[in-house]
Design an enzyme around this catalytic site. Structure first.
Site, short mmCIF file in Angstrom:
data_model
loop_
_atom_site.label_atom_id
_atom_site.label_comp_id
_atom_site.label_asym_id
_atom_site.label_seq_id
_atom_site.Cartn_x
_atom_site.Cartn_y
_atom_site.Cartn_z
N CYS A 137 -3.37 -13.58 -4.74
CA CYS A 137 -3.11 -14.20 -3.44
C CYS A 137 -3.32 -15.71 -3.51
CB CYS A 137 -4.01 -13.58 -2.36
SG CYS A 137 -5.78 -13.80 -2.66
N ARG B 273 0.83 -1.21 0.00
CA ARG B 273 0.00 0.00 0.00
C ARG B 273 0.87 1.26 0.00
NH1 ARG B 273 -3.19 -2.95 4.65
NH2 ARG B 273 -4.76 -4.04 3.44
N ASP C 84 -6.83 -6.08 -6.71
CA ASP C 84 -6.44 -6.95 -5.60
C ASP C 84 -7.57 -7.94 -5.32
OD1 ASP C 84 -5.08 -8.02 -3.46
OD2 ASP C 84 -5.64 -6.44 -2.06
#
Length: 394
Positions: free
Chosen positions: A338, A210, A298
């Site tokens: 992920c 971030r 994301d």
């Protein structure tokens, strides 16, 4: 302690300190161990290999714990492992950051245990029968080492079914966490909802990424997709982004993001939240001709296992193709996966296919990875699940 004998030639993984042995590698079980019980793992020649959790309901029949035959797996052993894990995160926690992952399963030699700290509260995920069997000891040690206000069980993950465990959630000890716990990460304030939030309540694995991405957002129009509680949104606003559009399908995520925007005092006219399916919204932006300078993708785990890899690759490709089409020439795309089943080289290839379909030339500026409170054992590459690319789309 019950002995589990491996088939001849199946001892290599244990010798190389990989923590998983699959059920097909087992030859004999000398006795009837309970699922979650600690057993002795031996080669076909009866040589000691390791101690492990046993589970005949799981494809991963043995989760290896320790390779020293003189070790005793007892409360003292668990105390030392937890102390080591907590101590190794001491430089992550500071005045500006009071949330992190304290225990990361196999990476900290405690397969099936996740512990996240949120200010004065702990959130646990227990994903193996072995950890479930010693849950009371784990709670006792965490209380002694950290003195939290409360410990909450978030063991509602689908991974428990692989160990023949039912999903559970609720207070384990101490105070029930309030609806919103205030935490700090990189000097930004967040409201965390442990009970109803995704995973254990917050995605602290993107803490460093971030900050990195935010350095590219000053005076830029940013699109934050799958924004959840607003990590990339808030960091971008802190670095003076011109405007951030945040998209998530979850009403709770959007509500939490609004709390976090108010908590940090950011200007309301510099941010817009949209509750929508991300892929649907990206297509709507494309059809309306809307463009951005920075796009963040994301998404959730598209490939929970290797069997889902082909389907996941198509989903990642389509998502990134749409993201590229929404960027101004020279714009920045931060894209993540992920999925542990998708390694970095595979991910790069998927993004290359997306760029080809989008008709855009793309440069890799840098690579993203998980932070130090999510360490990766060299003997367990499966622990390296988070990867990402910072791209310039020409």
């Amino acid at each position: 302690m019950i002995d589990v004998i491996l088939k001849k030639g199946k001892e290599k993984a244990a010798i190389l300190r990989h923590p998983w042995i699959f059920s097909g590698a087992l030859d004999k079980v000398k006795g009837e161990p309970e699922n979650g019980e600690v057993v002795t793992v031996r080669s076909a020649d009866k040589e000691f290999l390791a101690y492990a959790y046993y589970n005949d309901q799981s494809r991963v029949a043995l989760r290896l714990l320790d390779w020293d035959e003189n070790t005793t797996i007892d409360k003292t052993w668990y105390t030392q492992k937890l102390k080591n894990a907590i101590r190794s995160r001491s430089n992550v926690l500071s005045e500006n950051t009071n949330t992190c992952r304290l225990v990361f399963s196999e990476a900290d030699f405690l397969p099936g245990l996740i512990v996240d700290q949120y200010a004065d509260f702990l959130s646990l995920q227990i994903l193996s029968a072995g950890i479930e069997a010693v849950q009371e000891d784990i709670i006792s040690i965490l209380r002694q080492e950290l003195n939290p206000k409360g410990i909450f069980d978030k063991s509602d993950a689908g991974a428990r079914k692989h160990e023949n465990l039912e999903p559970v959630q609720g207070l384990l000890w101490g105070e029930t966490p309030p609806e919103f716990i205030e935490v700090r990460e990189n000097g930004i304030r967040y409201h965390i909802n442990i009970a109803d939030g995704q995973k254990s309540g917050f995605y602290c694995d993107q803490r460093e990424n971030r900050m990195i991405l935010a350095e590219y957002t000053k005076d830029k129009r940013v699109l934050d997709c799958f924004c959840y509680s607003g990590g990339f949104t808030l960091n971008s606003l802190k670095k003076d982004a011109a405007h951030v559009t945040s998209v998530d399908s979850s009403a709770l995520a959007i509500e939490t993001l609004q709390h976090n925007l108010e908590l940090n005092g950011f200007e309301k006219n510099k941010q817009e939240s949209i509750q929508s399916d991300v892929n649907k919204q990206l297509r709507a932006f494309k059809d309306s001709g809307q463009k951005f300078d920075v796009v963040v993708l994301d998404p959730p785990k598209y490939a929970p296992s290797r069997s889902a890899l082909d389907r996941a690759a198509r989903a990642y490709k389509d998502l990134n193709r749409l993201g590229m089409l929404l960027l101004e020439p020279g714009g920045i795309l931060a894209t993540f996966s992920c999925s542990g089943a998708v390694d970095m080289e595979t991910f790069k290839q998927i993004i290359a296919w997306a760029a080809l379909d989008a008709g855009r030339e793309v440069q890799i500026i840098r690579q993203f990875c998980q932070p130090e409170d999510h360490p990766v054992r060299l003997s367990f590459s499966e622990g390296e699940y988070l990867k990402g690319l910072l791209l310039r789309v020409l």
